[in-house]
Scaffold this active site. Sequence first.
Site, PDB file in Angstrom:
ATOM      1  N   HIS A 148      44.144  42.246  19.185  1.00  0.00           N
ATOM      2  CA  HIS A 148      45.518  42.264  19.433  1.00  0.00           C
ATOM      3  C   HIS A 148      45.728  42.947  21.053  1.00  0.00           C
ATOM      4  O   HIS A 148      44.271  42.928  21.856  1.00  0.00           O
ATOM      5  CB  HIS A 148      45.805  44.316  18.871  1.00  0.00           C
ATOM      6  CG  HIS A 148      45.274  45.370  19.045  1.00  0.00           C
ATOM      7  ND1 HIS A 148      45.543  45.596  20.465  1.00  0.00           N
ATOM      8  CD2 HIS A 148      44.569  46.412  19.269  1.00  0.00           C
ATOM      9  CE1 HIS A 148      44.914  46.822  20.945  1.00  0.00           C
ATOM     10  NE2 HIS A 148      43.989  47.163  19.737  1.00  0.00           N
ATOM     11  N   HIS A 157      36.741  28.885  27.729  1.00  0.00           N
ATOM     12  CA  HIS A 157      35.907  28.489  26.672  1.00  0.00           C
ATOM     13  C   HIS A 157      35.838  29.813  25.674  1.00  0.00           C
ATOM     14  O   HIS A 157      35.233  30.734  26.383  1.00  0.00           O
ATOM     15  CB  HIS A 157      35.041  27.039  26.075  1.00  0.00           C
ATOM     16  CG  HIS A 157      34.136  27.042  25.043  1.00  0.00           C
ATOM     17  ND1 HIS A 157      33.226  25.982  24.838  1.00  0.00           N
ATOM     18  CD2 HIS A 157      34.784  26.958  23.492  1.00  0.00           C
ATOM     19  CE1 HIS A 157      32.756  25.775  23.410  1.00  0.00           C
ATOM     20  NE2 HIS A 157      33.776  27.080  22.814  1.00  0.00           N
TER      21      HIS A 157
END
Length: 221
Positions: A148, A157
């Site tokens: 979250h 990446h």
Amino acid sequence: MSKPIIILGAGGHARVLADALLPLEISGFTDSNPLKVDSPLHHAAVLGGDDVALAYSPDDIQLVNGVGSVGIAIGKKGAALDTLGRVTLFKRFRSAGYRFLDVIHPSAIIAPDVALGEGVQIMAGAVLQTGTSIGDNTIVNTRASIDHDCHIGAHVHIAPGAVLSGGVTVGDYVHVGAGATIVQGIHIGANCMIAAGAVVIRDIPAGETVIGVPAKEVKDE
């Protein structure tokens, strides 16, 4: 009728993206290697170099950035993973008015309020939890987990199996290696390399490469 999809690149990452796009039809791939032209992949043929896409109007085509992040070079300063080809390709076509399609594998789990930039790629088994944002041209690779309220920059990446706990911030042009773990609330500056398997328990300033458990900066010799 959907617009034609051309994947820029014809390597392994491009083929994985083509699988994720099913059942959409891929019009073709591009590759700078002339020996690959007309070579059939498992979805479509290689049409030519990247300039093939320029034959289409930006309004008549959808592009997918099929170039992955390659060329790891451990060093203290600067991004340790060479994403220049991927970033350059994205910026070149965006500046010419083309748009990049988001690619989301059907097995990915993405909370309803997650904000995705342009050209984001969320691969098989990835999890993105509530309150998270992902910047343009970023890859969240196979089975990566982002909890979250994480904020991931552009041209990042997140490699396979990486785990980001809640409230992590990752700057632009960062590579988080396969199986790396970043604990809650950590801030990673731009242009950093987090090595595979590293465990990050403190903030990392911009431009650093870190390795190990716990993760430590690589010192230039």
